[in-house]
Write a protein that holds these residues in place. Structure first.
Motif: not given
Ligand code: UFG
Length: 342
Positions: A152, A203, A219, A234, A298, A301
């Motif tokens: 992705y 999240l 979680s 973030r 995860r 991350d």
């Molecule tokens: N998280 C949890 N529990 C959950 C879901 C997420 O603790 O059930 C945490 C993740 O570990 C992370 C934070 O919440 O620390 C944010 O997670 P998200 O999945 O909401 O977002 P990400 O930062 O992983 O993802 C974003 C964008 C993606 C992109 C990614 C990589 O949504 O499109 O950043 O930079 F690819």
């Protein structure tokens, strides 16, 4: 009088719908094109209700070059925005071809037809994922792009490169890539918002579904990171603020104010927020409990990423405005609307 018209690929999706609402509000015409492969026609209705405008909708897969050509022949638009991409990081690891094929074919089709039809202005929906695990925070647009950790993420990097190269090679072609941080929240009307299919990967939809009782417990992935409270940091950007950044970028393109034929902007708040802070902020803003527990990290991350937003402020005249508390209220209002909980 209309300022111009914008063809919005993926315009029925989460960010697409909010962008169309803001474009119409700013006086632009918009056409929504979407395959509905990861969105619902009801989202288009939401856009029409909010704007009071019968925004045209075309069910088209941007990978279908012939169908796309038909749109170019029918609509005299000035600029195009490409949101039409798959975005589940984990799924892209399991099925990379699905991601390369969809995200890149659709984008190349768009670029080549824009060139052929002499429509110069392309706005691309990129992501902070292109920075990977940055050495220096906050990240600026000049921070190096690190190797992507998922197919992705690679599609975002490659599509940026395609746009860069096209704008360098083809006279008159102009492109802007907006690198979004973490878009959250919903329109204050609660008529449009994020529609995750199945178990949410991100999240905020997980939080709202847990608060609604659809999921028993959230979680929190990892509480042993090298951050103030041990959870990841973030940059959560309100989706309406994000949508407005698209309007600012379209205006910059169509008004000929770009400083080079290809530009990149970070779209975030510049404010790091931890996962735990976000969960507790949601509970407080909405007076609702979100049962949560700590779980292992995860895979994939990054511990922390947030935006330096100076360039967008200076060049686009854009900055995030909505306070996080309000954004978290809109996220809950949308979930309640979806569940018929009002
Ligand atoms: N998280 C949890 N529990 C959950 C879901 C997420 O603790 O059930 C945490 C993740 O570990 C992370 C934070 O919440 O620390 C944010 O997670 P998200 O999945 O909401 O977002 P990400 O930062 O992983 O993802 C974003 C964008 C993606 C992109 C990614 C990589 O949504 O499109 O950043 O930079 F690819």
């Amino acid at each position: 009088m209309k300022k111009g018209s914008v063809l919005v690929f993926g315009g029925a999706g989460y960010i697409g719908t909010h962008t169309v609402v803001e474009l119409v509000g700013a006086g632009y015409g918009a056409v929504i094109a979407d395959s509905l492969s990861n969105s619902e026609a009801s989202a288009v209705e939401g856009v029409r209700r909010i704007t009071g405008v019968d925004v045209p909708f075309e069910q088209v897969d941007a990978c279908d070059e012939k169908a796309l050509r038909g749109l170019f022949e029918r609509y005299p638009f000035d600029a195009a925005i490409h949101f039409a991409a798959f975005k589940a990081v984990g799924e892209s690891v399991d099925d990379p071809l699905k991601y390369y094929r969809n995200n890149l074919t659709s984008f190349m089709n768009l670029c080549s037809l824009m060139r052929e039809f002499g429509r110069p202005d392309i706005l691309f929906s990129s992501s902070a994922t292109v920075y990977g695990e940055a050495d220096v925070l906050p990240v600026t647009e000049r921070s190096p792009r690190m190797p992507a950790t998922s197919p992705y993420g690679k599609t975002k990097q490659v599509a940026e490169d395609i746009l860069h190269d096209c704008c360098a090679a083809y006279a008159g072609m102009r492109g802007i890539a907006l690198r979004y941080f973490n878009p959250i929240g919903a329109h204050p009307s609660a008529l449009i918002g994020e529609l995750p299919r199945g178990v949410p990967q991100n999240l905020v939809p997980y939080i709202t579904q847990t608060a609604a009782g659809v999921r028993p417990c959230l979680s929190i992935f990892g509480n042993d990171y090298d951050t103030p409270d041990g959870t990841c940091l973030r940059d959560y950007i309100d989706v309406v603020d994000l949508a407005r950044a698209h309007v600012a970028a379209v205006e910059r393109m169509v008004q000929g104010r770009m400083k080079s034929s290809y530009e990149v902007f970070n779209i975030g708040t510049g404010r790091p927020v931890s996962v735990l802070e976000l969960v507790e902020g949601f509970e407080k803003a909405n007076s609702v409990e979100v049962p949560h527990k700590f779980a292992p990290r995860r895979a994939g991350d990054v511990p922390a990423v947030w935006a330096d937003t100076e360039l967008a402020a200076k060049e686009l005249g854009w900055q995030a405005e909505r306070p996080l508390e309000e954004t978290l209220r809109t996220a809950w209002a949308w979930e309640k609307h979806l569940r018929g909980m009002e």
